[in-house]
Scaffold this motif. Structure first.
Motif, PDB file in Angstrom:
ATOM      1  N   THR A  32       9.740  21.888  -2.160  1.00  0.00           N
ATOM      2  CA  THR A  32       9.427  21.266  -0.869  1.00  0.00           C
ATOM      3  C   THR A  32       8.368  20.181  -1.036  1.00  0.00           C
ATOM      4  O   THR A  32       8.497  19.074  -0.496  1.00  0.00           O
ATOM      5  CB  THR A  32       8.936  22.329   0.130  1.00  0.00           C
ATOM      6  OG1 THR A  32       9.960  23.311   0.324  1.00  0.00           O
ATOM      7  CG2 THR A  32       8.589  21.697   1.473  1.00  0.00           C
ATOM      8  N   LEU A  33       7.330  20.482  -1.795  1.00  0.00           N
ATOM      9  CA  LEU A  33       6.286  19.493  -2.062  1.00  0.00           C
ATOM     10  C   LEU A  33       6.846  18.308  -2.849  1.00  0.00           C
ATOM     11  O   LEU A  33       6.503  17.153  -2.582  1.00  0.00           O
ATOM     12  CB  LEU A  33       5.145  20.145  -2.848  1.00  0.00           C
ATOM     13  CG  LEU A  33       4.267  21.129  -2.075  1.00  0.00           C
ATOM     14  CD1 LEU A  33       3.394  21.933  -3.041  1.00  0.00           C
ATOM     15  CD2 LEU A  33       3.392  20.381  -1.066  1.00  0.00           C
ATOM     16  N   GLY A  40       6.815  14.499  -1.632  1.00  0.00           N
ATOM     17  CA  GLY A  40       6.168  13.461  -2.427  1.00  0.00           C
ATOM     18  C   GLY A  40       7.120  12.330  -2.760  1.00  0.00           C
ATOM     19  O   GLY A  40       6.746  11.151  -2.731  1.00  0.00           O
ATOM     20  N   GLU A  41       8.366  12.680  -3.073  1.00  0.00           N
ATOM     21  CA  GLU A  41       9.373  11.672  -3.385  1.00  0.00           C
ATOM     22  C   GLU A  41       9.658  10.793  -2.170  1.00  0.00           C
ATOM     23  O   GLU A  41       9.772   9.569  -2.283  1.00  0.00           O
ATOM     24  CB  GLU A  41      10.655  12.355  -3.852  1.00  0.00           C
ATOM     25  CG  GLU A  41      11.698  11.407  -4.407  1.00  0.00           C
ATOM     26  CD  GLU A  41      12.845  12.149  -5.063  1.00  0.00           C
ATOM     27  OE1 GLU A  41      13.294  11.742  -6.141  1.00  0.00           O
ATOM     28  OE2 GLU A  41      13.292  13.179  -4.491  1.00  0.00           O
ATOM     29  N   LEU A  42       9.749  11.421  -0.991  1.00  0.00           N
ATOM     30  CA  LEU A  42       9.999  10.663   0.238  1.00  0.00           C
ATOM     31  C   LEU A  42       8.834   9.734   0.556  1.00  0.00           C
ATOM     32  O   LEU A  42       9.038   8.568   0.927  1.00  0.00           O
ATOM     33  CB  LEU A  42      10.240  11.631   1.396  1.00  0.00           C
ATOM     34  CG  LEU A  42      10.486  10.986   2.768  1.00  0.00           C
ATOM     35  CD1 LEU A  42      11.726  10.099   2.733  1.00  0.00           C
ATOM     36  CD2 LEU A  42      10.625  12.057   3.854  1.00  0.00           C
ATOM     37  N   LEU A  43       7.616  10.219   0.404  1.00  0.00           N
ATOM     38  CA  LEU A  43       6.441   9.389   0.658  1.00  0.00           C
ATOM     39  C   LEU A  43       6.405   8.186  -0.282  1.00  0.00           C
ATOM     40  O   LEU A  43       6.049   7.073   0.121  1.00  0.00           O
ATOM     41  CB  LEU A  43       5.166  10.221   0.501  1.00  0.00           C
ATOM     42  CG  LEU A  43       4.854  11.206   1.624  1.00  0.00           C
ATOM     43  CD1 LEU A  43       3.763  12.178   1.188  1.00  0.00           C
ATOM     44  CD2 LEU A  43       4.415  10.456   2.885  1.00  0.00           C
ATOM     45  N   ARG A  44       6.784   8.419  -1.542  1.00  0.00           N
ATOM     46  CA  ARG A  44       6.825   7.308  -2.497  1.00  0.00           C
ATOM     47  C   ARG A  44       7.843   6.265  -2.077  1.00  0.00           C
ATOM     48  O   ARG A  44       7.576   5.059  -2.138  1.00  0.00           O
ATOM     49  CB  ARG A  44       7.164   7.833  -3.898  1.00  0.00           C
ATOM     50  CG  ARG A  44       7.308   6.723  -4.928  1.00  0.00           C
ATOM     51  CD  ARG A  44       7.800   7.251  -6.253  1.00  0.00           C
ATOM     52  NE  ARG A  44       9.141   7.794  -6.195  1.00  0.00           N
ATOM     53  CZ  ARG A  44      10.252   7.046  -6.139  1.00  0.00           C
ATOM     54  NH1 ARG A  44      10.161   5.722  -6.066  1.00  0.00           N
ATOM     55  NH2 ARG A  44      11.436   7.617  -6.116  1.00  0.00           N
ATOM     56  N   GLN A  45       8.997   6.714  -1.630  1.00  0.00           N
ATOM     57  CA  GLN A  45      10.043   5.783  -1.200  1.00  0.00           C
ATOM     58  C   GLN A  45       9.624   5.031   0.058  1.00  0.00           C
ATOM     59  O   GLN A  45       9.882   3.828   0.185  1.00  0.00           O
ATOM     60  CB  GLN A  45      11.343   6.553  -0.961  1.00  0.00           C
ATOM     61  CG  GLN A  45      11.949   7.123  -2.240  1.00  0.00           C
ATOM     62  CD  GLN A  45      13.064   8.109  -1.974  1.00  0.00           C
ATOM     63  OE1 GLN A  45      13.204   8.638  -0.866  1.00  0.00           O
ATOM     64  NE2 GLN A  45      13.871   8.390  -2.992  1.00  0.00           N
ATOM     65  N   ALA A 104       1.330  10.598  -1.649  1.00  0.00           N
ATOM     66  CA  ALA A 104       2.463  11.002  -2.489  1.00  0.00           C
ATOM     67  C   ALA A 104       1.982  11.595  -3.801  1.00  0.00           C
ATOM     68  O   ALA A 104       2.480  12.646  -4.246  1.00  0.00           O
ATOM     69  CB  ALA A 104       3.377   9.804  -2.749  1.00  0.00           C
ATOM     70  N   LEU A 105       1.017  10.945  -4.432  1.00  0.00           N
ATOM     71  CA  LEU A 105       0.487  11.445  -5.701  1.00  0.00           C
ATOM     72  C   LEU A 105      -0.159  12.814  -5.538  1.00  0.00           C
ATOM     73  O   LEU A 105       0.035  13.710  -6.371  1.00  0.00           O
ATOM     74  CB  LEU A 105      -0.524  10.447  -6.275  1.00  0.00           C
ATOM     75  CG  LEU A 105       0.050   9.301  -7.100  1.00  0.00           C
ATOM     76  CD1 LEU A 105      -1.031   8.271  -7.405  1.00  0.00           C
ATOM     77  CD2 LEU A 105       0.666   9.814  -8.394  1.00  0.00           C
ATOM     78  N   GLU A 106      -0.925  12.986  -4.479  1.00  0.00           N
ATOM     79  CA  GLU A 106      -1.572  14.275  -4.232  1.00  0.00           C
ATOM     80  C   GLU A 106      -0.531  15.374  -4.032  1.00  0.00           C
ATOM     81  O   GLU A 106      -0.665  16.487  -4.549  1.00  0.00           O
ATOM     82  CB  GLU A 106      -2.495  14.176  -3.007  1.00  0.00           C
ATOM     83  CG  GLU A 106      -3.710  13.280  -3.216  1.00  0.00           C
ATOM     84  CD  GLU A 106      -4.493  13.063  -1.935  1.00  0.00           C
ATOM     85  OE1 GLU A 106      -3.998  13.490  -0.862  1.00  0.00           O
ATOM     86  OE2 GLU A 106      -5.580  12.462  -1.994  1.00  0.00           O
ATOM     87  N   THR A 107       0.518  15.047  -3.283  1.00  0.00           N
ATOM     88  CA  THR A 107       1.580  16.020  -3.022  1.00  0.00           C
ATOM     89  C   THR A 107       2.335  16.356  -4.295  1.00  0.00           C
ATOM     90  O   THR A 107       2.642  17.526  -4.568  1.00  0.00           O
ATOM     91  CB  THR A 107       2.549  15.464  -1.966  1.00  0.00           C
ATOM     92  OG1 THR A 107       1.824  15.075  -0.796  1.00  0.00           O
ATOM     93  CG2 THR A 107       3.590  16.506  -1.581  1.00  0.00           C
TER      94      THR A 107
END
Length: 215
Positions: free
Chosen positions: A5-6, A10-15, A30-33
């Motif tokens: 889930t994390l 994180g992948e979605l936030l990066r995108q 994203a990096l923190e997640t």
């Protein structure tokens, strides 16, 4: 499940950072997640390494997992850990030391299950796809092309075939081989009823590059 889930978040936030006006803030989050996901996956990987040698060959009466099941779980954990490292890499500036180090970590993780799995295992194709992605970002375009090309074979899973074609398009665009990318674009965008968002995105980027080239 918490780690996945994390990782997905994180992948979605990066995108999203790629199209956001607050990209730095999103990349930081994203990096923190992704780091939280990595910590959980690394702990699980280490736990499985301790459990596997002592596990039975078959499922026990107490519903304990067999050694084979535990090993399969570990291969998937290592695959997802590599995915987390790759997403971390893409949060860093291109060609930076941090990006290169994270991509190498991803490749090292992918090599672990690949060295153990039978060639016909369903996880092998996705591993090779992710290897190609990491190699492309590292600039090893020829090796990336060799790694991904076999995944387009007709006996492969249709989704994987389309993802492989998308990756080949990105490789050709990165190599400034626009004609080769255009040839790939002429192939059908679906196999049966199967489509791929990765292929649709690659087609869009290739079309944009072609329009820039023509202008």
């Amino acid at each position: 499940q918490d780690a996945l889930t994390l990782l997905a978040r994180g992948e979605l936030l990066r995108q999203e950072a790629a199209i956001s006006l607050q990209s730095n803030e999103r990349l930081t989050t994203a990096l923190e997640t992704l780091r939280m996901s990595v910590r959980i996956l690394e702990k699980l990987d280490a736990t499985l390494s301790k459990m596997i040698p002592a596990a039975r060959n078959e499922t026990g009466d107490d519903d304990s997992l067999s050694q084979t099941r535990l090993m399969s779980l570990q291969y998937h954990v290592q695959f997802q850990l590599a995915r987390a490292f790759r997403n971390q890499a893409l949060c860093y500036p291109d060609r930076s030391d941090d990006q290169i180090a994270a991509l190498q970590k991803a490749l090292n993780q992918l090599a672990k299950p690949l060295n153990q799995l039978a060639p016909e295992d369903t996880l092998v194709g996705p591993i090779q796809r992710d290897q190609s992605i990491c190699l492309r970002w590292l600039g090893d375009l020829e090796q990336a092309r060799k790694t991904i090309a076999p995944l387009q074979q007709a006996d492969r899973d249709p989704q994987l075939q389309l993802q492989a074609r998308a990756e080949l398009i990105w490789i050709e665009l990165t190599s400034d081989r626009l004609a080769a990318a255009m040839t790939l674009l002429q192939q059908p965008r679906r196999i049966g009823n199967v489509t791929s968002p990765e292929l649709d995105l690659a087609r869009l980027e290739a079309a944009q590059d072609y329009n820039v080239f023509r202008s």
